[in-house]
Write an enzyme that holds these catalytic residues in place. Structure first.
Site, PDB file in Angstrom:
ATOM      1  N   ASP A 247       1.006  -1.085   0.129  1.00 17.51           N
ATOM      2  CA  ASP A 247      -0.102  -0.087  -0.036  1.00 17.51           C
ATOM      3  C   ASP A 247       1.041   1.261   0.101  1.00 17.51           C
ATOM      4  O   ASP A 247       2.021   1.202   0.075  1.00 17.51           O
ATOM      5  CB  ASP A 247      -0.806  -0.075   1.296  1.00 17.51           C
ATOM      6  CG  ASP A 247      -2.104   0.506   1.086  1.00 17.51           C
ATOM      7  OD1 ASP A 247      -2.256   1.410   0.105  1.00 17.51           O
ATOM      8  OD2 ASP A 247      -3.173   0.335   1.643  1.00 17.51           O
TER       9      ASP A 247
ATOM     10  N   ASP B  92     -10.805   2.480  -2.840  1.00 19.24           N
ATOM     11  CA  ASP B  92     -11.425   1.362  -2.222  1.00 19.24           C
ATOM     12  C   ASP B  92     -12.586   1.015  -2.839  1.00 19.24           C
ATOM     13  O   ASP B  92     -13.488   1.860  -2.509  1.00 19.24           O
ATOM     14  CB  ASP B  92     -11.357   1.803  -0.888  1.00 19.24           C
ATOM     15  CG  ASP B  92      -9.678   1.613  -0.386  1.00 19.24           C
ATOM     16  OD1 ASP B  92      -8.725   1.690  -1.056  1.00 19.24           O
ATOM     17  OD2 ASP B  92      -9.521   1.864   0.873  1.00 19.24           O
TER      18      ASP B  92
HETATM   19  C1  GLA Z   1      -5.871   1.248   1.820  1.00 21.72           C
HETATM   20  C2  GLA Z   1      -6.164   0.285   0.666  1.00 21.72           C
HETATM   21  C3  GLA Z   1      -7.088  -0.767   1.277  1.00 21.72           C
HETATM   22  C4  GLA Z   1      -6.737  -1.390   2.418  1.00 21.72           C
HETATM   23  C5  GLA Z   1      -6.557  -0.314   3.401  1.00 21.72           C
HETATM   24  C6  GLA Z   1      -5.939  -1.013   4.679  1.00 21.72           C
HETATM   25  O1  GLA Z   1      -7.153   2.125   1.971  1.00 21.72           O
HETATM   26  O2  GLA Z   1      -6.364   0.900  -0.377  1.00 21.72           O
HETATM   27  O3  GLA Z   1      -7.293  -1.888   0.206  1.00 21.72           O
HETATM   28  O4  GLA Z   1      -5.612  -2.358   2.275  1.00 21.72           O
HETATM   29  O5  GLA Z   1      -5.829   0.815   3.161  1.00 21.72           O
HETATM   30  O6  GLA Z   1      -5.789  -0.066   5.993  1.00 21.72           O
END
Ligand code: GLA
Length: 403
Positions: free
Chosen positions: A160, A221
């Site tokens: 990430d 997300d």
């Molecule tokens: C980000 C990523 C998600 C997830 C969260 C975890 O938002 O895009 O897919 O991994 O972090 O905290």
């Protein structure tokens, strides 16, 4: 005999070592598996939520379900731990360590269990100082952390980009990819590099990204709703000319997880996500509770013909080719190819809400299906065949609302 001057030799060596970093030989088709984030988030209270918290038990349960409920048989293979598995501090030697109360047997033991089921093990980390949920990131520890992952038998790393310098990513993501490769353990490399840059007004360098990552997030997300699915689809449609060319064997655009079997999607909406993710050559990474899935959703997730479209060896990402009356058509060239003409997977997607099936009728050649020999049509969810059509024939189907 061939003579190479020193300067040429250096160049050759650079090219060769570059080539090792470019292709790890993995993800020749979009990866398939299960990931904790969308459904289980950062639930850490195992006293109150013993079946839902991010813990050793959750991932063993999911590995069991993948293996025993038919998911592994149709291709879902990676069990991936997302954020919130870490302890808040590294150990005395600076090594990453899991939260000891939620992962009491350590990561290698869990990894061995997942492997014993014939599955593969994935783990989340973050390129910055911290993960998005605030646990330690890899910056300053990249080589050690890559080695730790290898020593735990990790097969897939999701990296990430929270709490990171956006411009550093162009150097840091490839550097970590190199460290992963140098461990000698093949690990699929899933990057969030472009999405953080794109959202902050930096144009991602996709030429570099496809040489480093096996898959990458382009957009925000996924959430548990049909509206969110549509916003993701809109993003990929609006950027299709820019994004599609980067997809291919070994490197894929990732519109985020499958949410089928959760709270937000109807049956038709679930079929729509499955069909769209297949035509977009997207990774099929479910995030749901595999211990409790209604049979009709399970059947959608396990539909072999739709999965075969997703896993088509040509590896071409599909595109939106037609829009009218709030209904759109997407096509993806797939095998078999005959006389230089591919077959096509076709998705008809309805955003209509007037509650009766809507009939669309469009000339096949307007969808780009121009093979003079014609096409035999089969509806893949139901396995119903619809005879043969020529490019000059009308393609006629009825499609349910919101699906
Ligand atoms: C980000 C990523 C998600 C997830 C969260 C975890 O938002 O895009 O897919 O991994 O972090 O905290």
């Amino acid at each position: 005999m061939m003579f190479v001057k020193l300067s040429q030799l250096l160049l050759l060596l650079l090219v060769v070592s570059g080539a090792i970093g470019l292709e790890n030989g993995l993800a020749r088709t979009p990866p398939m598996g299960w990931l904790s984030w969308e459904r289980f988030r950062c639930t850490t209270d195992c006293m109150q939520f013993p079946d839902e918290c991010i813990s050793d038990k959750l991932f063993r349960d999911m590995a069991d379900a993948l293996a025993s409920e038919g998911y592994a048989d149709v291709g879902y293979e990676y069990v991936i731990i997302d954020d919130c598995w870490l302890a808040y501090n590294r150990d005395a030697d600076g090594k990453l360590q899991p939260d000891a109360s939620r992962f009491p047997h350590g990561m290698l033991d869990l990894s061995n269990y997942i492997h014993s089921k014939g599955l593969k093990f994935g783990l989340y980390e973050d390129y910055g100082t911290n993960t998005c949920a605030g646990f330690p990131g890899i910056i300053g520890h990249m080589e050690d952390d890559a080695n730790t992952f290898a020593s735990w038998g990790v097969d897939y790393v999701k990296l990430d980009g929270c709490y990171a310098q956006l411009h550093d990513m162009d150097i840091g993501y490839p550097a970590f990819g190199d460290y992963l490769n140098r461990t000698g353990r093949p690990m699929v490399y899933s990057c969030s590099w472009p999405v953080y840059q794109e959202f902050n007004g930096i144009k991602p360098d996709y030429e570099a990204i496809i040489k480093t990552c096996n898959l990458w997030r382009n957009y925000g997300d996924i959430q548990d709703s049909w509206d969110d699915i549509l916003s993701i689809i809109d993003y990929y449609a609006s950027k299709q000319d820019e994004i599609i060319p980067h997809a291919g064997p070994g490197h894929w655009n990732d519109p985020d997880m499958l949410i089928i079997g959760n709270f937000g999607l109807s049956k038709d909406q679930s079929k729509a996500q499955m069909a769209m993710w297949s035509v977009m050559a997207s990774p099929l990474i479910m995030s749901n509770d595999l211990r409790n899935i209604d049979p009709e959703f399970k059947a959608i997730l396990q539909n072999k013909k739709v999965i075969a479209v997703n896993q088509d060896p040509l590896g071409i990402q599909g595109r939106r080719v037609y829009q009218n009356n709030n209904v759109e058509v997407w096509t993806r060239p797939v095998m078999p190819v005959q006389n230089n003409q591919s077959s096509y997977a076709v998705v008809v997607l309805s955003r209509r809400t007037d509650g009766t099936p809507f009939k669309i009728s469009v000339l096949l050649e307007l969808l780009g299906l121009t093979n003079p020999a014609g096409y035999a049509f089969e509806e893949l969810f139901d396995g119903v065949t619809h005879g043969e059509l020529l490019p000059t024939d009308d393609f006629e189907v009825r499609v349910n609302p919101t699906g």
